[in-house]
Design an enzyme around this catalytic site. Structure first.
Site, PDB file in Angstrom:
ATOM      1  N   THR A  19       0.892  -1.329   0.117  1.00 32.35           N
ATOM      2  CA  THR A  19       0.267  -0.253   0.057  1.00 32.35           C
ATOM      3  C   THR A  19       0.831   1.042  -0.327  1.00 32.35           C
ATOM      4  OG1 THR A  19      -0.211  -0.420   2.281  1.00 32.35           O
ATOM      5  CG2 THR A  19      -1.827  -1.422   1.328  1.00 32.35           C
ATOM      6  N   ARG A  22       8.635   3.448   0.676  1.00 31.62           N
ATOM      7  CA  ARG A  22       9.220   4.172   1.543  1.00 31.62           C
ATOM      8  C   ARG A  22      10.669   4.911   1.376  1.00 31.62           C
ATOM      9  NH1 ARG A  22       7.466   2.547   6.259  1.00 31.62           N
ATOM     10  NH2 ARG A  22       8.901   0.500   6.348  1.00 31.62           N
ATOM     11  N   ASP A 243      10.343  -8.301   1.308  1.00 33.78           N
ATOM     12  CA  ASP A 243       9.764  -7.366   2.693  1.00 33.78           C
ATOM     13  C   ASP A 243      10.238  -8.577   3.687  1.00 33.78           C
ATOM     14  OD1 ASP A 243       7.650  -8.360   1.814  1.00 33.78           O
ATOM     15  OD2 ASP A 243       6.961  -6.324   1.692  1.00 33.78           O
ATOM     16  N   GLY A 412       3.515  -3.366  10.877  1.00 39.20           N
ATOM     17  CA  GLY A 412       3.010  -2.268  11.608  1.00 39.20           C
ATOM     18  C   GLY A 412       2.215  -3.317  12.464  1.00 39.20           C
TER      19      GLY A 412
END
Length: 493
Positions: A19, A22, A243, A412
Site C-alpha cells: 500500500t 518509503r 520484504d 505495522g
C-alpha cells in the site's frame, strides 16, 4: 566489500509494500540503529482493460525522489531495495520493459493455476519449490502470460526489486529470497530448477543468475546519480529483497524456540529453520519454504492480514463513516468477545472491494450474526487473525518438530495492542511486539553487514533488541475460550 567508517555510515533502504513505499535512511553503530524516513509515497495499482497492474514507473519515480531527499541529509554509504514477492517484469532483447507488471491480486491467476497443475501435479511442484499453494505464485502468473505478445518478445524476467535495481544500476540479477517465491527455485539446492522449467516449457535463459543478500549489485547509472544528487560510485547492495525476509532478519530474538509473525497487509506466521520441510503432510497443510538470510528457511504460511481491516476502512470512508483507528480499536475492545469469527484465508477476501459485505456473507453462510457497527467488524477481524496466528504457529511447530517459547510480532501490526494481546492469549505464549519497521531495519542491517559494520544474524538481532522499542504481552486467562471459538469456526467451515 571494504569496511566503512562507523562515524559516517548511512544506508538508504528502499522499502516498497503493498500500500505504500518509503525511502528510509539508517545509521548503524555498535549500540546505534536509528532510522529516519526520507520520503513516503503510495503504491497504488491501476485497473487497465487487460487487468490489474502495478504503476511501476510511479514506484520508480517515488524511489528516485526519496533517494534525492536522502542525499540532502548527508553522505549515503549504499542503497538497498526490498519489495513484496511473486510479481515480476519482462524485458525485451533491448532491455526495455514490456508493459506494466501485473498485480498479484489480478483475477487471471486462478485459471492459470489449474492449467499448470494439469501438466505438473501439486506434489511435484511442492517437492521442488516447497511453496504454499497460492493462485498468484509466480509459476502460475507466468502461465497466464504465455499466450500474450509480451511473452513472445520477453528475453529476461526480473522480480520487482530486481527490476528496480536494474533501472538504478543497469545490472541484471535475481536475489534469492525473492526468487524462492517463484515456484521455480529448488528449496533443497538453493538454485533455479532447470528440470522444472523444462517440464513447464519455460526458457531457462529468462531467469538471471542468482544473488545472495550482501552481494554488490553495481553502482548508480549516471542519470540516476545526476537526478538524486548521490555520487555515481554509490553502491547498490543486494539485501533480502523479499520484504518478509528482511523483516525476519530483524526479529529481535535472543534465544531459541521463537516463532514470528510479520504482520502488515499480510500476516506471515512461521519459524526459521536450517532445512526445508517438504513432506506430504507439510504440503497438505499448505506451508511454504522460502529462502531466508544465510541459507535459512522461512517455514511459514501466508495469512490474509491487516488487508481485511484496511479494505473495511476504505469502504467506510467511501461511505462517509468515520474510520479513525483509535476510535475503531476503542469500540472493538467493548464488543462481546467471539461474537463472530471468520477464516481470514477464505479466497472471497482476496480481491479489493467492499470487505464488510463479504464478511457479512461469510458470517451468514456459517450461521453467525453480522456485526452492528464498525467496532464489531474490527473485533471480528482481529480475533480471527489471532486465531489464525495460533493455528498456523501450532501447526508449523508440529510439522517441524519444534517447541515454541515465544512469538515475535513485527511490522505495522505490532502497533496494534489488541492484536498483540489477543495473539498472546490465543497462543498461550508471551508475545514480543516490535519493531514496527522490521523490514527497513533488516534492509539497513544487511547493507551494514556487507560494509563490515555488523556481524551475522545473531549480532544483527542483538542490536535490534538493544536499540529498538519493544513491548511485551503475557497471555491472560486460559485458552479455553479460544479453543471454543476455533471449534465453532471449524464446525461451520
Amino acid at each position: 566489500m571494504p569496511e566503512t567508517s562507523r562515524h559516517d555510515a548511512a544506508f538508504a533502504a528502499v522499502d516498497l509494500g503493498a500500500t505504500s513505499g518509503r525511502v528510509i535512511t539508517g545509521r548503524v553503530g555498535p549500540d546505534e540503529l536509528v532510522l529516519t524516513e526520507a520520503h513516503r509515497f503510495a503504491t497504488t495499482p491501476v485497473h487497465l482493460p487487460d487487468g490489474l497492474r502495478w504503476d511501476v514507473l510511479a514506484l520508480y519515480q517515488g524511489m528516485l525522489d526519496g533517494l534525492r531527499v536522502a542525499a540532502r541529509g548527508g553522505p549515503v554509504t549504499s542503497v538497498g531495495i526490498d519489495t513484496w514477492a511473486v510479481d515480476y517484469g519482462l524485458l525485451d532483447a533491448d532491455g526495455s520493459l514490456l508493459g506494466l507488471p501485473f498485480h498479484y491480486r489480478d483475477a487471471r491467476n486462478a485459471a492459470a493455476a489449474e492449467a499448470v497443475l494439469a501438466r505438473c501435479d501439486a506434489q511435484e511442484l511442492y517437492g521442488v519449490g516447497g511453496l504454499q499453494h497460492l493462485p498468484f505464485n509466480t509459476v502460475f502468473q507466468l502461465e497466464a502470460h504465455r499466450s500474450t505478445a509480451q511473452w513472445s518478445a520477453a528475453r529476461t524476467l526480473l522480480m520487482m526489486p530486481d527490476l528496480l535495481v536494474y533501472w538504478l544500476t543497469g545490472t541484471v540479477g535475481a536475489e534469492v529470497t525473492n526468487a524462492s517465491t517463484t515456484g521455480l527455485f529448488d528449496a533443497r539446492t538453493g538454485k533455479w530448477s532447470d528440470a522444472l522449467m523444462g517440464r513447464l516449457g519455460l526458457e531457462r535463459s529468462l531467469f538471471p543468475a542468482l544473488r545472495e543478500p550482501g552481494a554488490p549489485a553495481g553502482t548508480l547509472l549516471p542519470h540516476v546519480a545526476e537526478f538524486t544528487g548521490l555520487p555515481a560510485d554509490t553502491p547498490v547492495t543486494t539485501v533480502a529483497s523479499h520484504d518478509t525476509a528482511s523483516a525476519v532478519a530483524a526479529v529481535p530474538a535472543t534465544g531459541p524456540g521463537f516463532a514470528y509473525v510479520s504482520c502488515g497487509t499480510w500476516s506471515l506466521a512461521g519459524l526459521e529453520l536450517d532445512t526445508p520441510v517438504l513432506t506430504e503432510e507439510s504440503r497438505a497443510a499448505n506451508f511454504t519454504n522460502e529462502r531466508g538470510v544465510d541459507g535459512t528457511v522461512r517455514f511459514l504460511r501466508n495469512i490474509m492480514g491487516m488487508w481485511l481491516l484496511e479494505e473495511c476502512r476504505r469502504t467506510w470512508e467511501r461511505d462517509g463513516v468515520a474510520a479513525g483507528l483509535e476510535s475503531l480499536f476503542s469500540d472493538a475492545a467493548r464488543v462481546r468477545p467471539f461474537a463472530a469469527v471468520i477464516d481470514p484465508d477464505d479466497p472471497v477476501f482476496l480481491a479489493p472491494g467492499d470487505m464488510p459485505s463479504r464478511i457479512d456473507a461469510a458470517l451468514v453462510r456459517t450461521g453467525q450474526q453480522v456485526p452492528d457497527g464498525p467496532g464489531g467488524y474490527v473485533r471480528c477481524v482481529l480475533e480471527s487473525l489471532a486465531l489464525a496466528h495460533r493455528r498456523t504457529l501450532r501447526r508449523a511447530a508440529g510439522l517441524a518438530g519444534r517447541e515454541l517459547t515465544r512469538v515475535h510480532l513485527v511490522g505495522g501490526g505490532s502497533r496494534n495492542e489488541l492484536l498483540c494481546q489477543w495473539t498472546a492469549d490465543a497462543t498461550g505464549l508471551p508475545v514480543t511486539a516490535g519493531p514496527a519497521e522490521a523490514t527497513a531495519l533488516g534492509n539497513v542491517l544487511l547493507q551494514a553487514r556487507a560494509h563490515g559494520l555488523v556481524g551475522g544474524l545473531t549480532e544483527m538481532r542483538g542490536l535490534v533488541a538493544r536499540t529498538q522499542e519493544l513491548r511485551h504481552y503475557a497471555p491472560r486467562g486460559d485458552t479455553a475460550a479460544w479453543d471454543r471459538a476455533e471449534d465453532r469456526l471449524t464446525a461451520r467451515a
